[in-house]
Scaffold this motif. Structure first.
Motif, PDB file in Angstrom:
ATOM      1  N   ARG A 313       0.778   9.088  -4.614  1.00  0.00           N
ATOM      2  CA  ARG A 313      -0.213   9.458  -3.604  1.00  0.00           C
ATOM      3  C   ARG A 313      -1.585   9.652  -4.223  1.00  0.00           C
ATOM      4  O   ARG A 313      -2.602   9.179  -3.689  1.00  0.00           O
ATOM      5  CB  ARG A 313       0.217  10.747  -2.897  1.00  0.00           C
ATOM      6  N   SER A 317      -4.746   7.104  -3.124  1.00  0.00           N
ATOM      7  CA  SER A 317      -5.565   7.712  -2.076  1.00  0.00           C
ATOM      8  C   SER A 317      -6.986   7.987  -2.561  1.00  0.00           C
ATOM      9  O   SER A 317      -7.194   8.367  -3.712  1.00  0.00           O
ATOM     10  CB  SER A 317      -4.930   9.026  -1.598  1.00  0.00           C
ATOM     11  N   GLY A 333      -3.731  12.906   3.602  1.00  0.00           N
ATOM     12  CA  GLY A 333      -2.981  12.656   2.385  1.00  0.00           C
ATOM     13  C   GLY A 333      -3.131  13.693   1.301  1.00  0.00           C
ATOM     14  O   GLY A 333      -2.657  13.495   0.180  1.00  0.00           O
ATOM     15  N   GLY A 336      -6.387  13.061  -3.212  1.00  0.00           N
ATOM     16  CA  GLY A 336      -6.274  11.790  -3.894  1.00  0.00           C
ATOM     17  C   GLY A 336      -7.211  11.700  -5.077  1.00  0.00           C
ATOM     18  O   GLY A 336      -8.259  12.357  -5.107  1.00  0.00           O
ATOM     19  N   THR A 411      -1.388   4.496   4.130  1.00  0.00           N
ATOM     20  CA  THR A 411      -0.889   5.795   4.571  1.00  0.00           C
ATOM     21  C   THR A 411       0.547   6.035   4.143  1.00  0.00           C
ATOM     22  O   THR A 411       1.032   7.164   4.246  1.00  0.00           O
ATOM     23  CB  THR A 411      -0.993   5.925   6.101  1.00  0.00           C
ATOM     24  N   PHE A 413       1.455   6.399   1.382  1.00  0.00           N
ATOM     25  CA  PHE A 413       1.369   7.345   0.275  1.00  0.00           C
ATOM     26  C   PHE A 413       0.594   8.609   0.641  1.00  0.00           C
ATOM     27  O   PHE A 413       0.288   9.418  -0.236  1.00  0.00           O
ATOM     28  CB  PHE A 413       0.734   6.679  -0.951  1.00  0.00           C
ATOM     29  N   PHE A 414       0.283   8.776   1.917  1.00  0.00           N
ATOM     30  CA  PHE A 414      -0.358  10.023   2.314  1.00  0.00           C
ATOM     31  C   PHE A 414       0.665  11.151   2.238  1.00  0.00           C
ATOM     32  O   PHE A 414       1.809  11.020   2.656  1.00  0.00           O
ATOM     33  CB  PHE A 414      -0.884   9.923   3.748  1.00  0.00           C
ATOM     34  N   TYR A 415       0.209  12.244   1.667  1.00  0.00           N
ATOM     35  CA  TYR A 415       1.055  13.417   1.631  1.00  0.00           C
ATOM     36  C   TYR A 415       0.185  14.627   1.379  1.00  0.00           C
ATOM     37  O   TYR A 415      -0.677  14.611   0.517  1.00  0.00           O
ATOM     38  CB  TYR A 415       2.115  13.322   0.526  1.00  0.00           C
ATOM     39  N   SER A 426       4.245  14.267  -5.268  1.00  0.00           N
ATOM     40  CA  SER A 426       4.505  13.751  -3.934  1.00  0.00           C
ATOM     41  C   SER A 426       5.423  14.680  -3.161  1.00  0.00           C
ATOM     42  O   SER A 426       5.196  14.977  -2.005  1.00  0.00           O
ATOM     43  CB  SER A 426       5.147  12.364  -4.023  1.00  0.00           C
TER      44      SER A 426
END
Length: 550
Positions: A313, A317, A333, A336, A411, A413-415, A426
Motif C-alpha cells: 500500500r 499509493s 488508503g 502512502g 485502490t 492497495f488502499f488501506y 497492510s
C-alpha cells in the motif's frame, strides 16, 4: 493459518539450525521442548513446525523486522520485482530500490543478498521437516506423514522458483547441512526446475483436496497445481501446463467472483473492487471462491500482520497528505509513500491539465478501470480548510512524477485504519494465487502450443467478468496477454517473473520504459549472485552471472 508464539519460537530454531549449518551449535543447548528433535515427534509437533514454513513464506513481505522471522532491512523489498519492468517508474524512492530501478545492480546490493537468504532459509526449514518426517512414526492418521511432506515440498518448490527466476543456476540442496560446506556448485536451471516439478507433483497428490475442509491460508492440492502450471511454462512444457491449469479450473471448487459479495457489497463499488476489501480475501470467512491461496496478514489477530509486513500500500499509493488541503484518510488508503508510480501508457490519463491525453489499455466498459478500482479524481478532504474542502485537486506532471503526491492510484492497495492512519503495514490478507491468474496461465499454455483461439477463450473468461469486450484469435498475442495480466493482476503478480518467463523483459522495457530503453541488456534478465556467497565458497568455483564482474 495463524501462527502462535510457540510457532515463532520453533520457526527461529528451524531457521537458525538449518541456515547456520553448524553442528557445534546443535550440540550446545537445544535440549528444550522446542528443539526440532523434540518438536517433530507427533502430528501436533509437525502442525506447529510447518506453521513456521507459512510464517517464513510471509516474511518475504517483511521489511524492518518487528517479530518477523526474516529481515530484508529495507522498505518494500518485493517492489524490486516491479522495478525496471514495463509498468512503473521508480523515481526518488527509497535508496534500497535505486540500483534495481536504474539497472546498476552489484553483487553487494542488499536485496540481492536478502532474497537469496530468504529463499534458502525457507528451503532449509522445509528440508528439516522432510528429514524429521521420515524419522517419525507417531502419527494421528496414516496420511499425516505424506501431508506434511507435501507442505514442505511445496514450500521448497516455491523458494526454488524465486531463486531460478532471479539467479538462474543455483545450488540444489535437499538435506540438512550440519557442517559448514565451502564447495557448493551451481546446479543447472533445467535440473532445478525438474526438482521443482517433482516436488509440486508430490504436493498435488498429497495435499488436502477440499478448500472447505482446511483453515484459511492452508495449502490444498489446487495451489500446487496452479504453481505447477507456471513451472511447466518455465520448462516450456506447454501441454503439461495446460493440464495443470485445467485441473484447478475444472476442480469444481473455484469460480471467478461475478456478483457483489463481502463486507462492502451494499456500498458503492463493483465485484472487482470487492476482491480487495479488507476481510474479503478468504474462502471460509466470506465465501471468496476465487482465492486459491491467501497469505494471512489480517489486522489485530494473533499471528497476523505487524507494522513491518506488506508495505505494498505504501509503495503504490501517492503522498497526497503532503498537499495543502489534504489529511490522511482511511478512504484514501492511509499513508502512502509512492515508492513506485504507474506508467501512463497502460493506466492512461484524464486528458486534462499537464498530464496529456493517453488512452491507456482498458476498454470503456472494463470495471477494472472504474473509479472504484483506479482513483483518478481527488478532492481536498481537510474540513478545516474551508477554501479548498470538497474541491478537486488536479493531477499534473509535477504531482505524478516529481513530488509523487497525486496520480491515478490502484485502490486494490488502499488501506487505512481510523485508529492509526499512519499505519505502515497492510494488515490485510494477500491473495497469492487466485483463479483469474490460473485462466491467464492457461492462455499462456495455449499460446505456447500455437493455439490462439483457445488462448482467447481462456482470457475471455477473465474479460467477461470485468465487462471488457471479448476478443478473437486474431487479437490473441503474447503482448495482449501481458497487457491483460496488467489489467487484472498489476501489483499482485511479480512482474519481473512474468516477463522473464515469457522471455519479453528486454523487449517490453525497450518499448515502454523510456528511462531504461537504451540501457537494458540481455544479462539484466538475471540478478548477480551475492558476493558474500561467492567469497564464502572458497573450495570450489562459483561463477558470477554474466555482466556483473568476475
Amino acid at each position: 493459518m495463524k501462527t502462535k508464539n510457540i510457532t515463532r519460537a520453533v520457526l527461529m530454531i528451524m531457521f537458525i539450525t538449518t541456515v547456520s549449518g553448524c553442528k557445534r551449535f546443535l550440540d550446545e543447548d537445544l535440549k528444550s521442548q522446542l528443539a526440532p528433535t523434540n518438536t517433530f515427534t507427533s502430528t501436533y509437533g509437525f502442525e506447529v513446525g510447518t506453521a513456521g514454513l507459512y510464517a517464513l513464506t510471509r516474511s518475504e513481505y517483511n521489511t524492518f523486522g518487528e517479530e518477523g522471522a526474516f529481515l530484508h532491512n529495507g522498505a518494500t523489498p518485493y517492489e524490486v520485482l516491479q522495478a525496471a519492468t514495463d509498468i512503473v517508474e521508480v523515481i526518488n524512492s527509497d535508496a534500497s530500490l535505486t540500483a534495481f530501478a536504474q539497472l546498476t545492480l552489484t553483487p553487494d546490493e542488499r536485496f540481492v543478498a536478502s532474497y537469496w537468504n530468504w529463499a534458502y532459509g525457507l528451503i532449509s526449514s522445509a528440508n528439516e521437516v522432510l528429514i524429521f518426517a521420515d524419522k517419525n512414526n507417531n502419527w494421528d492418521k496414516p496420511t499425516d506423514k505424506a501431508r506434511f511432506q507435501a507442505e514442505a515440498r511445496f514450500f521448497r518448490a516455491y523458494a526454488y522458483r524465486t531463486l531460478t527466476y532471479l539467479y538462474g543456476d543455483v545450488p540444489y540442496v535437499e538435506t540438512i547441512l550440519y557442517d559448514f560446506k565451502l564447495d557448493f556448485t551451481r546446479t543447472p536451471k533445467a535440473e532445478v526446475l525438474a526438482h521443482i516439478v517433482d516436488d509440486l507433483k508430490f504436493a498435488t497428490e498429497n495435499l488436502p483436496e477440499s478448500p472447505d475442509q482446511v483453515k484459511d491460508g492452508k495449502l490444498t492440492k489446487w495451489a500446487a497445481f496452479h504453481l505447477l502450471s507456471e513451472m511447466y511454462l518455465m520448462q516450456g512444457d506447454f501441454a503439461a501446463a495446460e493440464q495443470a491449469a485445467l485441473a484447478v479450473i475444472n476442480s469444481g471448487y473455484y469460480g471467478l467472483m461475478k456478483t457483489r459479495y463481502g463486507a462492502a457489497k451494499d456500498k458503492p463499488g463493483d465485484v472487482f473492487s470487492d476482491l480487495f476489501i479488507e476481510n474479503n480475501q478468504n474462502r471460509l470467512k466470506n465465501g471468496n471462491r476465487e482465492s486459491i491461496w491467501v497469505l494471512q496478514f489480517d489486522f489485530n489477530t494473533v499471528g497476523g500482520g505487524v507494522n513491518s509486513d506488506d508495505w505494498t500500500r505504501r509503495a503504490w499509493s501517492p503522498k497526497y497528505a503532503e498537499i495543502a488541503g489534504f489529511v490522511l484518510a482511511d478512504s484514501l488508503g492511509g499513508r502512502g509513500l509512492a515508492q513506485i508510480v504507474p506508467m501512463k501508457w497502460w493506466i492512461g490519463t484524464n486528458g486534462t491539465n499537464a498530464t496529456g491525453n493517453v488512452p491507456g489499455i482498458f476498454d470503456a466498459t472494463d470495471i477494472r478501470n472504474s473509479n472504484y478500482n483506479i482513483k483518478r479524481n481527488w478532492y481536498y478532504n481537510n474540513v478545516n480548510d474551508a477554501s479548498l474542502y470538497g474541491k478537486k485537486s488536479n493531477i499534473t506532471e509535477q504531482t505524478w512524477f516529481s513530488t509523487k503526491s497525486l496520480f491515478p492510484a490502484l485502490t486494490k492497495f488502499f488501506y487505512g485504519r481510523i485508529e492509526n492512519l499512519s499505519l505502515t503495514g497492510s494488515y490485510r490478507d494477500r491473495m497469492k494465487f487466485r483463479l483469474a491468474e490460473t485462466y491467464l496461465l492457461l492462455a499462456e499454455a495455449y499460446l505456447g502450443q500455437g493455439n490462439p483461439s483457445k488462448a482467447a477463450d481462456a482470457v475471455n473468461e477473465v474479460r467477461r467478468r470485468a465487462g471488457a469486450q471479448v476478443i478473437g484469435a486474431e487479437a490473441m498475442t503474447m503482448d495482449f496477454l501481458l497487457d491483460e495480466r496488467i489489467r487484472e493482476l498489476v501489483g499482485e503478480e511479480s512482474r519481473r517473473f512474468t516477463l522473464i518467463r515469457t522471455k519479453k523483459l528486454v523487449e517490453r522495457v525497450k518499448t515502454y520504459n523510456t528511462g531504461l530503453k537504451d540501457k537494458i541488456r540481455d544479462f539484466h534478465a538475471l540478478w548477480p549472485i551475492p558476493q558474500a556467497i561467492i567469497d564464502a565458497n572458497r573450495d570450489a568455483e562459483f561463477p558470477q552471472n554474466p555482466g556483473y564482474g568476475k
